[in-house]
Design a protein around this motif. Structure first.
Motif, PDB file in Angstrom:
ATOM      1  N   UNK A 164       0.302  -0.803  -0.318  1.00 15.13           N
ATOM      2  CA  UNK A 164       0.035  -0.123   0.552  1.00 15.13           C
ATOM      3  C   UNK A 164       0.678   1.257  -0.403  1.00 15.13           C
ATOM      4  N   UNK A 165       0.699   2.027  -1.231  1.00 12.28           N
ATOM      5  CA  UNK A 165       1.628   3.171  -1.002  1.00 12.28           C
ATOM      6  C   UNK A 165       0.939   4.584  -0.685  1.00 12.28           C
ATOM      7  N   UNK A 166       1.692   5.458  -0.030  1.00  7.03           N
ATOM      8  CA  UNK A 166       0.698   6.444   0.212  1.00  7.03           C
ATOM      9  C   UNK A 166       1.511   7.951  -0.154  1.00  7.03           C
ATOM     10  N   UNK A 167       0.552   8.791  -0.726  1.00  5.90           N
ATOM     11  CA  UNK A 167       2.338  10.122  -0.850  1.00  5.90           C
ATOM     12  C   UNK A 167       0.972  10.675   0.009  1.00  5.90           C
ATOM     13  N   UNK A 168       2.103  11.664   0.970  1.00  2.54           N
ATOM     14  CA  UNK A 168       1.061  12.581   1.418  1.00  2.54           C
ATOM     15  C   UNK A 168       1.959  13.875   2.059  1.00  2.54           C
ATOM     16  N   UNK A 169       1.218  15.127   2.358  1.00  2.55           N
ATOM     17  CA  UNK A 169       2.068  16.660   2.047  1.00  2.55           C
ATOM     18  C   UNK A 169       1.032  17.755   2.981  1.00  2.55           C
ATOM     19  N   UNK A 170       1.765  17.111   4.168  1.00  4.14           N
ATOM     20  CA  UNK A 170       1.359  17.953   4.972  1.00  4.14           C
ATOM     21  C   UNK A 170       2.159  19.234   5.419  1.00  4.14           C
ATOM     22  N   UNK A 171       0.986  20.388   5.715  1.00  6.20           N
ATOM     23  CA  UNK A 171       1.337  21.835   6.223  1.00  6.20           C
ATOM     24  C   UNK A 171       2.724  21.896   6.618  1.00  6.20           C
ATOM     25  N   UNK A 172       3.316  22.696   5.787  1.00  5.62           N
ATOM     26  CA  UNK A 172       4.940  23.520   6.531  1.00  5.62           C
ATOM     27  C   UNK A 172       4.768  23.432   7.665  1.00  5.62           C
ATOM     28  N   UNK A 194     -10.821   8.864  17.098  1.00  2.59           N
ATOM     29  CA  UNK A 194     -10.095  10.123  17.300  1.00  2.59           C
ATOM     30  C   UNK A 194      -8.617   9.815  16.180  1.00  2.59           C
ATOM     31  N   UNK A 195      -8.521   8.693  16.851  1.00  2.00           N
ATOM     32  CA  UNK A 195      -7.265   7.838  16.214  1.00  2.00           C
ATOM     33  C   UNK A 195      -6.446   8.047  15.081  1.00  2.00           C
ATOM     34  N   UNK A 196      -7.482   9.133  14.264  1.00  2.00           N
ATOM     35  CA  UNK A 196      -7.192   9.060  12.208  1.00  2.00           C
ATOM     36  C   UNK A 196      -7.721  10.739  12.418  1.00  2.00           C
ATOM     37  N   UNK A 197      -7.200  12.012  12.006  1.00  2.00           N
ATOM     38  CA  UNK A 197      -7.569  12.791  11.651  1.00  2.00           C
ATOM     39  C   UNK A 197      -6.967  13.590  10.159  1.00  2.00           C
ATOM     40  N   UNK A 198      -7.348  15.019   9.966  1.00  2.00           N
ATOM     41  CA  UNK A 198      -6.955  15.496   8.768  1.00  2.00           C
ATOM     42  C   UNK A 198      -5.300  15.996   8.942  1.00  2.00           C
ATOM     43  N   UNK A 199      -4.366  15.198   9.643  1.00  2.00           N
ATOM     44  CA  UNK A 199      -3.359  15.832   9.662  1.00  2.00           C
ATOM     45  C   UNK A 199      -2.702  14.183   8.888  1.00  2.00           C
TER      46      UNK A 199
END
Length: 244
Positions: A18-26, A97-102
């Motif tokens: 499972x491949x996940x690319x993420x781009x969190x706010x700086x 509550x263990x998964x969110x927008x982050x």
């Protein structure tokens, strides 16, 4: 955070990646990394969704649709089997509550073993190279092995060499990914060994909808869209490796 020195890739391609690319706010970068390593990763390993998690930061040149990559190893044989198991457990984590927008998912895809390229166990993993076909339009993509051969990936020198592809009965065939694990540093040219076919960077990514219904846009911004290429090659440095 686990020392990257302990990261190891087996010679055999995992049955599921499972491949996940993420781009969190700086301004939430530290929060994102802390959540992934102390909450999200341990949760998904503890509930049996995956058997290992390896996380990376992009360090190569070229197009960069997202700075973070997570490779989740699993034992599934199809998207139907994978999501039937993972879906309810992911929803339960969200409700608790263990998964969110982050999570900041830019694009994610369940991929499966396409072949077992010749290789050996790589330990420690000090860098990886990913090579993708162009993921914006995969309808006419050749098969994974034909793409591997045409792109010249056999020539890339790396101890561990994985080749995975999408499930034709799931989101559609044609998404190919080769992963090369290196026990040297992350400075080498990621496109070396591809005969000049690979463009530097990640493949530009199409819009994406998560299992929870949230969406991420395409790569359109102030930059012109990169031209299509048969392959895209990016170098990554290890951050964390966790195993169930």
């Amino acid at each position: 955070m686990t020392d990257p020195e302990v990261m190891a890739f087996d010679a055999q391609t995992p049955s599921t990646l499972f491949v996940a690319f993420a781009d969190p706010p700086p301004d939430r970068d530290a929060e994102f990394n802390e959540w992934y390593d102390t909450i999200h990763g341990p949760d998904a390993l503890a509930n049996g969704s995956f058997t290992a998690l390896h996380r990376f930061r992009a360090v190569g040149d070229g197009h960069r649709a997202a700075p973070y990559l997570a490779l989740w190893e699993g034992r599934f044989t199809s998207e139907t089997e994978a999501w039937a198991y993972i879906g309810p457990r992911a929803q339960a984590l969200r409700e608790s509550g263990r998964a969110g927008d982050i999570s900041s998912v830019r694009f994610a895809l369940m991929l499966f073993r396409a072949a077992n390229p010749r290789g050996s166990r790589c330990e420690p993993v000090r860098a990886i190279t990913t090579v993708q076909n162009d993921w914006r339009d995969v309808a006419g993509a050749p098969g994974a092995q034909a793409w591997w051969d045409a792109t010249g990936l056999e020539a890339i020198d790396a101890p561990a060499r994985w080749l995975v592809t999408s499930d034709a009965a799931g989101r559609g065939a044609g998404y190919h990914l080769a992963v090369f694990a290196h026990d040297g540093d992350a400075e080498a040219d990621a496109t070396s060994g591809t005969g000049g076919i690979a463009a530097a960077g990640m493949s530009p990514l199409p819009p994406y909808e998560t299992i929870f219904g949230s969406t991420a846009g395409d790569d359109a911004d102030d930059r012109p869209a990169p031209e299509p290429a048969p392959a895209w090659a990016m170098r990554w440095e290890p951050i964390t490796s966790l195993r169930a």
